[in-house]
Scaffold this motif. Sequence first.
Motif, PDB file in Angstrom:
ATOM      1  N   SER A  44      70.428  69.259  -6.790  1.00  0.00           N
ATOM      2  CA  SER A  44      69.811  70.436  -6.176  1.00  0.00           C
ATOM      3  C   SER A  44      69.647  70.225  -4.672  1.00  0.00           C
ATOM      4  CB  SER A  44      68.471  70.732  -6.842  1.00  0.00           C
ATOM      5  OG  SER A  44      67.645  69.584  -6.776  1.00  0.00           O
ATOM      6  N   GLU A  45      70.389  69.285  -4.136  1.00  0.00           N
ATOM      7  CA  GLU A  45      70.362  69.048  -2.685  1.00  0.00           C
ATOM      8  C   GLU A  45      70.680  70.387  -2.010  1.00  0.00           C
ATOM      9  OE1 GLU A  45      71.280  68.454   1.130  1.00  0.00           O
ATOM     10  OE2 GLU A  45      73.059  68.650  -0.118  1.00  0.00           O
ATOM     11  N   PRO A  46      69.825  70.817  -1.064  1.00  0.00           N
ATOM     12  CA  PRO A  46      69.916  72.200  -0.573  1.00  0.00           C
ATOM     13  C   PRO A  46      71.272  72.597   0.016  1.00  0.00           C
ATOM     14  CG  PRO A  46      67.859  71.179   0.141  1.00  0.00           C
ATOM     15  CD  PRO A  46      68.659  70.099  -0.506  1.00  0.00           C
ATOM     16  N   VAL A  47      71.912  71.693   0.741  1.00  0.00           N
ATOM     17  CA  VAL A  47      73.193  72.057   1.348  1.00  0.00           C
ATOM     18  C   VAL A  47      74.273  72.219   0.271  1.00  0.00           C
ATOM     19  CG1 VAL A  47      75.068  71.243   2.837  1.00  0.00           C
ATOM     20  CG2 VAL A  47      72.675  71.068   3.592  1.00  0.00           C
ATOM     21  N   LEU A  48      74.311  71.268  -0.653  1.00  0.00           N
ATOM     22  CA  LEU A  48      75.292  71.368  -1.744  1.00  0.00           C
ATOM     23  C   LEU A  48      75.080  72.664  -2.520  1.00  0.00           C
ATOM     24  CD1 LEU A  48      75.704  68.044  -3.751  1.00  0.00           C
ATOM     25  CD2 LEU A  48      77.469  69.379  -2.582  1.00  0.00           C
ATOM     26  N   HIS A  49      73.830  72.918  -2.849  1.00  0.00           N
ATOM     27  CA  HIS A  49      73.489  74.121  -3.613  1.00  0.00           C
ATOM     28  C   HIS A  49      73.916  75.380  -2.852  1.00  0.00           C
ATOM     29  CE1 HIS A  49      71.350  77.036  -6.000  1.00  0.00           C
ATOM     30  NE2 HIS A  49      70.512  77.333  -5.016  1.00  0.00           N
ATOM     31  N   ALA A  50      73.565  75.443  -1.579  1.00  0.00           N
ATOM     32  CA  ALA A  50      73.911  76.632  -0.791  1.00  0.00           C
ATOM     33  C   ALA A  50      75.429  76.805  -0.726  1.00  0.00           C
ATOM     34  CB  ALA A  50      73.322  76.514   0.612  1.00  0.00           C
ATOM     35  N   LEU A  51      76.140  75.713  -0.547  1.00  0.00           N
ATOM     36  CA  LEU A  51      77.600  75.833  -0.418  1.00  0.00           C
ATOM     37  C   LEU A  51      78.260  76.189  -1.751  1.00  0.00           C
ATOM     38  CD1 LEU A  51      78.408  72.945   2.097  1.00  0.00           C
ATOM     39  CD2 LEU A  51      78.236  75.405   2.532  1.00  0.00           C
ATOM     40  N   ARG A  52      77.640  75.770  -2.858  1.00  0.00           N
ATOM     41  CA  ARG A  52      78.192  76.191  -4.155  1.00  0.00           C
ATOM     42  C   ARG A  52      78.027  77.687  -4.361  1.00  0.00           C
ATOM     43  NH1 ARG A  52      75.880  71.019  -6.674  1.00  0.00           N
ATOM     44  NH2 ARG A  52      73.988  72.228  -6.851  1.00  0.00           N
ATOM     45  N   ARG A  53      77.025  78.295  -3.699  1.00  0.00           N
ATOM     46  CA  ARG A  53      76.772  79.722  -3.885  1.00  0.00           C
ATOM     47  C   ARG A  53      77.414  80.585  -2.802  1.00  0.00           C
ATOM     48  NH1 ARG A  53      72.861  80.390  -7.731  1.00  0.00           N
ATOM     49  NH2 ARG A  53      72.834  78.533  -9.020  1.00  0.00           N
ATOM     50  N   ALA A 343      66.388  78.684  -4.122  1.00  0.00           N
ATOM     51  CA  ALA A 343      66.320  77.217  -4.098  1.00  0.00           C
ATOM     52  C   ALA A 343      66.163  76.649  -5.506  1.00  0.00           C
ATOM     53  CB  ALA A 343      65.157  76.769  -3.213  1.00  0.00           C
ATOM     54  N   ALA A 344      65.489  77.401  -6.377  1.00  0.00           N
ATOM     55  CA  ALA A 344      65.204  76.886  -7.721  1.00  0.00           C
ATOM     56  C   ALA A 344      66.304  77.220  -8.725  1.00  0.00           C
ATOM     57  CB  ALA A 344      63.874  77.468  -8.211  1.00  0.00           C
ATOM     58  N   SER A 345      67.406  77.799  -8.248  1.00  0.00           N
ATOM     59  CA  SER A 345      68.395  78.345  -9.200  1.00  0.00           C
ATOM     60  C   SER A 345      69.570  77.417  -9.465  1.00  0.00           C
ATOM     61  CB  SER A 345      68.896  79.700  -8.689  1.00  0.00           C
ATOM     62  OG  SER A 345      69.667  79.519  -7.512  1.00  0.00           O
ATOM     63  N   THR A 346      69.485  76.177  -9.041  1.00  0.00           N
ATOM     64  CA  THR A 346      70.591  75.234  -9.259  1.00  0.00           C
ATOM     65  C   THR A 346      71.080  75.274 -10.713  1.00  0.00           C
ATOM     66  OG1 THR A 346      69.595  73.760  -7.651  1.00  0.00           O
ATOM     67  CG2 THR A 346      71.289  72.815  -9.072  1.00  0.00           C
ATOM     68  N   GLY A 347      72.374  75.435 -10.878  1.00  0.00           N
ATOM     69  CA  GLY A 347      72.950  75.372 -12.220  1.00  0.00           C
ATOM     70  C   GLY A 347      72.870  76.660 -13.005  1.00  0.00           C
ATOM     71  N   HIS A 348      72.356  77.719 -12.393  1.00  0.00           N
ATOM     72  CA  HIS A 348      72.205  78.963 -13.150  1.00  0.00           C
ATOM     73  C   HIS A 348      73.426  79.874 -13.092  1.00  0.00           C
ATOM     74  CE1 HIS A 348      68.076  78.873 -14.748  1.00  0.00           C
ATOM     75  NE2 HIS A 348      67.930  77.961 -13.818  1.00  0.00           N
ATOM     76  N   LYS A 349      74.497  79.408 -12.467  1.00  0.00           N
ATOM     77  CA  LYS A 349      75.734  80.182 -12.501  1.00  0.00           C
ATOM     78  C   LYS A 349      76.853  79.285 -13.025  1.00  0.00           C
ATOM     79  CE  LYS A 349      76.711  83.720 -11.195  1.00  0.00           C
ATOM     80  NZ  LYS A 349      76.727  85.022 -11.931  1.00  0.00           N
ATOM     81  N   VAL A 350      77.806  79.905 -13.717  1.00  0.00           N
ATOM     82  CA  VAL A 350      79.030  79.204 -14.101  1.00  0.00           C
ATOM     83  C   VAL A 350      80.141  79.762 -13.216  1.00  0.00           C
ATOM     84  CG1 VAL A 350      80.739  78.912 -15.937  1.00  0.00           C
ATOM     85  CG2 VAL A 350      78.299  78.756 -16.460  1.00  0.00           C
ATOM     86  N   LEU A 460      84.413  64.534  -5.155  1.00  0.00           N
ATOM     87  CA  LEU A 460      84.829  65.811  -5.748  1.00  0.00           C
ATOM     88  C   LEU A 460      83.665  66.783  -5.952  1.00  0.00           C
ATOM     89  CD1 LEU A 460      87.300  64.294  -8.353  1.00  0.00           C
ATOM     90  CD2 LEU A 460      87.931  65.762  -6.428  1.00  0.00           C
ATOM     91  N   THR A 461      82.475  66.238  -6.250  1.00  0.00           N
ATOM     92  CA  THR A 461      81.360  67.149  -6.540  1.00  0.00           C
ATOM     93  C   THR A 461      80.160  66.913  -5.632  1.00  0.00           C
ATOM     94  OG1 THR A 461      80.301  65.706  -8.179  1.00  0.00           O
ATOM     95  CG2 THR A 461      82.030  67.172  -8.983  1.00  0.00           C
ATOM     96  N   GLY A 462      80.236  65.907  -4.756  1.00  0.00           N
ATOM     97  CA  GLY A 462      79.140  65.652  -3.839  1.00  0.00           C
ATOM     98  C   GLY A 462      77.963  64.951  -4.481  1.00  0.00           C
ATOM     99  N   GLN A 463      78.135  64.390  -5.667  1.00  0.00           N
ATOM    100  CA  GLN A 463      77.010  63.734  -6.337  1.00  0.00           C
ATOM    101  C   GLN A 463      77.488  62.715  -7.358  1.00  0.00           C
ATOM    102  OE1 GLN A 463      75.904  67.443  -9.099  1.00  0.00           O
ATOM    103  NE2 GLN A 463      74.893  65.559  -9.750  1.00  0.00           N
TER     104      GLN A 463
END
Lengths: 510, 423
Positions: A44-53, A343-350, A460-463
């Motif tokens: 849920s690192e904010p930059v990774l999360h933001a860039l995934r969305r 910010a709390a939505s990590t993983g809520h999209k496929v 590949l996934t940043g984590q």
Amino acid sequence: MSSRLVSRRTVLRGSAVAAVAGAVGPTRVFATEAAAAPALALSSEPVLHALRRLTYGPYPGLVGAVQASGVRAWLEVQMQPARIADANVDSILKYQFPHMLLTSAQIRARYKGKGWQAMQQLKGATVVRAVWSQRHLQEVMHGFWSDHFYTHPSDGVALWGKFDEDKRLRANAFTSFGRLLHLSASSPAMLSFLNNDESSEDDINENYGRELLELHTVGLAGGYTEADVRGAALAMTGWTYDKETLAFKYNPKLHYNGEVKVLGWKHPNIDGTAGGVETGRSLLDYLASHPATARHISTKLLRRLVADAPPASLVASTTAIFLASKGSVPALLRHIVASREFAASTGHKVRRPFDMVTASVRATGGRYRASAGQKGAEELLWRMAEMGHAPFDWIDPDGYPDTAEAWLSSVGVLGRWNTSLAIAGRWFKGVEMKDAKTLAGGKDRPAKAGPLVDSLTMALTGQGFARAHRNAIIEYLDASESTIIDDNTLSWRGPRVIALILASPYMQVR
Amino acid sequence: MNSPTVTEEFLLDQRPDAMSRRGLLKRSGGVALAVAAGSMVSPTAAAAAPASDRFVQIFLRGGMDALNAVAPAGDPAYAAARPGIAVPMGALLPLDSTFGLHPSLGALAPLWQAGQLAFVHSVGNPQGDRSHFEAQDAVECGTPVSSAVRTGWLARHLTARGQTGAALRAVGIGETQNMTLAGQRNAVTLRSLNNFRVQVGDKDRVAYERAIRLMHSGFSHQIAGSGTATLSALGEVRGLLAPEFATSPQAAYPDSNFGKALRNLAQCAKGPVGLEAGTVDIGGWDHHTGLGNHTDGQLARKLTDLAAGLAAFRTDLGDLWATTTVVVVSEFGRRVEENGDGGVDHGHGGLMMVLGGGVRGGKVYGGWRGLATSVLDRGDLPVLTDWRNVYAEIVASRLGNGNALGAVFPGLKPSFLGLVNPR
């Protein structure tokens, strides 16, 4: 998944949120956080999360740049795409897809009778931009508006008009909802696709009028009736196009004269000779600022950027921003990205199949091979089409669905796994991906299996992956934590390991 | 239940691994499933549901011409309306005093004679329009007007019957999921059984699939359930490639996509995979031009393929045919009058075919009223039978779900034609 159970939970959750508006703690935004089983360990690192969305997939260079500038500053720059140099895409388009820079009328003149070939290039150019453009958010928003104001380029003007329409949707991606609505309503592709060009005082075709309400503006919850559908269709009669120039044209001979009503809007509409355009514009302005539209568009945007079932609190606050800002796209994006629900939505999209392909190519450092012409785009398109998600192949006016449910059938999931194998296996002629050794650090790559797997998942996934998932890959290598993996073994087994990482939930979920 | 076969549900519950497969599927819902599983999917619930036929829908995309397929040759208006393309009386295989069968459907004659093939003429969507898109949607969703509620009627039927835990309960053969099954959790769409596999070599497959399985375990997320369900389906499909489920040597499937699809569907029906519903699409029925005559042309070729496939399917299924019901449907029929290009334009009323061991066949249903202008609907066959009533009767009498008709076809006041024998 059991949609029944989840949706019931969402409903309950939604009412709870409404009841205690504003008082919900940050860990209580999504129902699933109360789960007994652990959640997917997606970072849920904010930059990774933001860039995934907000992009079609993070990759190391991009993550580093945004970590340096901060998400907020990066967002502001992204919302002014003209300020972002995009030499790579400019060059691919100029040399491989030059005709996609032409107007609809020019493309028709050149490709008459071969519309399919021309459309194939528009699809290819769309994929190229999604993968390689530096204007990341513009592509994401283009995709969103393209699904929202969807036209299927089946044939005729719906096909030829699509080229101009597509350029305008991209160019206006950060304007306002009202502007985009006017753009779509006067787009020949739309007027043809939904038969407004055939609608006249004598023979009303309600197709466009209905979708204008149901899909484009107030939505099914907007409380309109069949009489409102008819009213919208009557108001829009005469909105058509010039068959020669493929430009919008108002034809007073088709226009209905007399009072028209839609929901709370009415218009005397007496002088159709000059006033039919004004009548239609007045209706569009009314619909663009309707509270039901604000809620409908906010919900859809949140479904794209936050969660399949966005939290009620965020729907409410985003709807308020929509109304206060007159549907300003930058205002909506700023609000959503800054929200605690986001910010709390990590993983809520496929990831949908299109995004799954783009994200995998970006993660593996794919380079477009100029020598292969359009082939690189075609190979990626073919993979997307296999999974039912190539650009503009959807037939219905509602655009591709944006919930995981629609994309996780067995054949859909299997398609993801096999696409991962193809990308990791570097089966493409027109796009060159990095190999396992390069991704793991080249000459300085870790030698032992455990750290090697970590460096690959990081690249590949940043984590790093959860222990059990990391061990599954090590075990697949017939290795233990400190087994030395030599270059020979890595070149042989590397593609399958990369495929496992791409096929893993850490890549498929965002 | 007098059928010679055991129901799928029963078979499943006898399998030693049935519970574990259920367990896998249950986990798929993530979060709430641990709590709800016991009440929602009790092991006995499926066995307690009334017995059901296997149901197969074949959708002819484009609007099949009902009038040349089952031709009202006894009506002089038929030949008059279609001077270039009417099937001559002498070429038709007589069905009754009014109708004759297109000779290209000749492979179906034995089924007609055995009383296992019925036609419903002038059937369709009473509120349907003449656009392919909306009409197909309506047929598949089971709603007369295309609406934003986009689940298929067959999916609603399966949902109402409750879960069985079978990995291959609903199978669509084709490129994309059939709308009829939209909303059915874990409906499997596959192009062919042979291609439904992870593209790694046999040597690596077990290790690779194991790694995939582990990656989809240990956390709660929708994708974990979908991943494990897909792995189960892969295993089931591999099982179906065993020789015992192979195509019967007597079944002469045509070498077409349709033939291959039915061949695959028969394999699913024979195997212990809990198949309840299958769908196959055949495109290419939109014959605005060059429809052809009774010996050659687009329609003759399509009908030949259709009939040969269905006849082979029946042969291939053997004893399972007794508990199988097949419906052939299209989005609408075509205009009565031939157009200027040797074809026929979009029409209204059309044709459905119902085949199976429980069908009261050998009869053309639907209440034919002739082709007088006063009878026609803007130049097209009228709709005298709501297509949902054909499905509804099958759902009630053959698929063991009469109590759920309200959920499967909301708003329909069921009126049965007596097409099938109750199970």
